[in-house]
Design an enzyme around this catalytic site. Structure first.
Site, PDB file in Angstrom:
ATOM      1  N   ILE A  85       7.534   3.287  23.643  1.00  0.00           N
ATOM      2  CA  ILE A  85       8.860   3.208  24.241  1.00  0.00           C
ATOM      3  C   ILE A  85       9.748   4.296  23.645  1.00  0.00           C
ATOM      4  O   ILE A  85       9.607   4.657  22.473  1.00  0.00           O
ATOM      5  CB  ILE A  85       9.478   1.793  24.049  1.00  0.00           C
ATOM      6  CG1 ILE A  85      10.820   1.673  24.779  1.00  0.00           C
ATOM      7  CG2 ILE A  85       9.553   1.393  22.593  1.00  0.00           C
ATOM      8  CD1 ILE A  85      11.363   0.242  24.867  1.00  0.00           C
ATOM      9  N   CYS A  86      10.617   4.826  24.481  1.00  0.00           N
ATOM     10  CA  CYS A  86      11.647   5.778  24.075  1.00  0.00           C
ATOM     11  C   CYS A  86      11.034   6.999  23.382  1.00  0.00           C
ATOM     12  O   CYS A  86      10.187   7.671  23.941  1.00  0.00           O
ATOM     13  CB  CYS A  86      12.678   5.062  23.206  1.00  0.00           C
ATOM     14  SG  CYS A  86      14.228   5.964  22.956  1.00  0.00           S
TER      15      CYS A  86
END
Length: 174
Positions: free
Chosen positions: A102-103
């Site tokens: 994620i991210c």
């Protein structure tokens, strides 16, 4: 019933909120054994200021025992200051284990070529292109909060709920 081992990689400055919807539900599941590790097994501090002592160092992680690995975001990925995880990720990918990022962690996967031929997402296409100079997967970029393709789950930093949903689906928690 054999439990699935899901490992969460922790490092100084990891984005604690990006896994905050994911980890409590995994912890509650009777199907999952949740395990936390860092490169050296020593205490780390999250971006939110939490001091955490992981259970394991990376040397204690046996790829054959891993069902899935979760890579939370954090600026350390953008700064390329995380060293020592390449070998484990290579093994897990070769074994078709689930890898969730994620991210900022998506920049790591992009820079290593894991996203070049799979549908994926991140914070934005220009974000991946800026922080992963060797990234060649623009044609497969999807502007969604979370995307799963084969064994890889990717998510935008503002999509921790959607990221959790994809991890739950991939590990049959739902």
């Amino acid at each position: 019933m054999t439990k699935k081992n899901i490992y969460i990689f922790l490092f100084n400055g990891f984005s604690d909120w990006e896994i905050s919807y994911l980890t409590p539900e995994l912890q509650k599941s009777e199907k999952i054994e949740l395990k936390y590790f860092s490169i050296d097994g020593k205490s780390i501090k999250s971006m939110g200021g939490m001091n955490i002592t992981p259970e394991f160092s990376i040397d204690q992680v046996d790829s054959n025992q891993v069902s899935a690995i979760i890579l939370p975001g954090g600026t350390a990925w953008e700064n390329k200051s995380i060293n020592g995880i390449d070998g484990l990720i290579e093994k897990l990918h070769a074994q078709n284990k689930v890898i969730g990022a994620i991210c900022g962690a998506t920049t790591y996967l992009a820079g290593k070529g894991y996203l070049d031929n799979l549908n994926h997402t991140s914070n934005a296409l220009f974000y991946l292109q800026n922080f992963a100079k060797d990234y060649n997967g623009a044609d497969n970029y999807i502007n969604e909060l979370a995307v799963t393709d084969t064994n890889l789950i990717t998510a935008n930093g503002i999509g921790p709920i959607e990221f959790a949903r994809e991890v739950f689906k991939k590990n049959r928690i739902t």
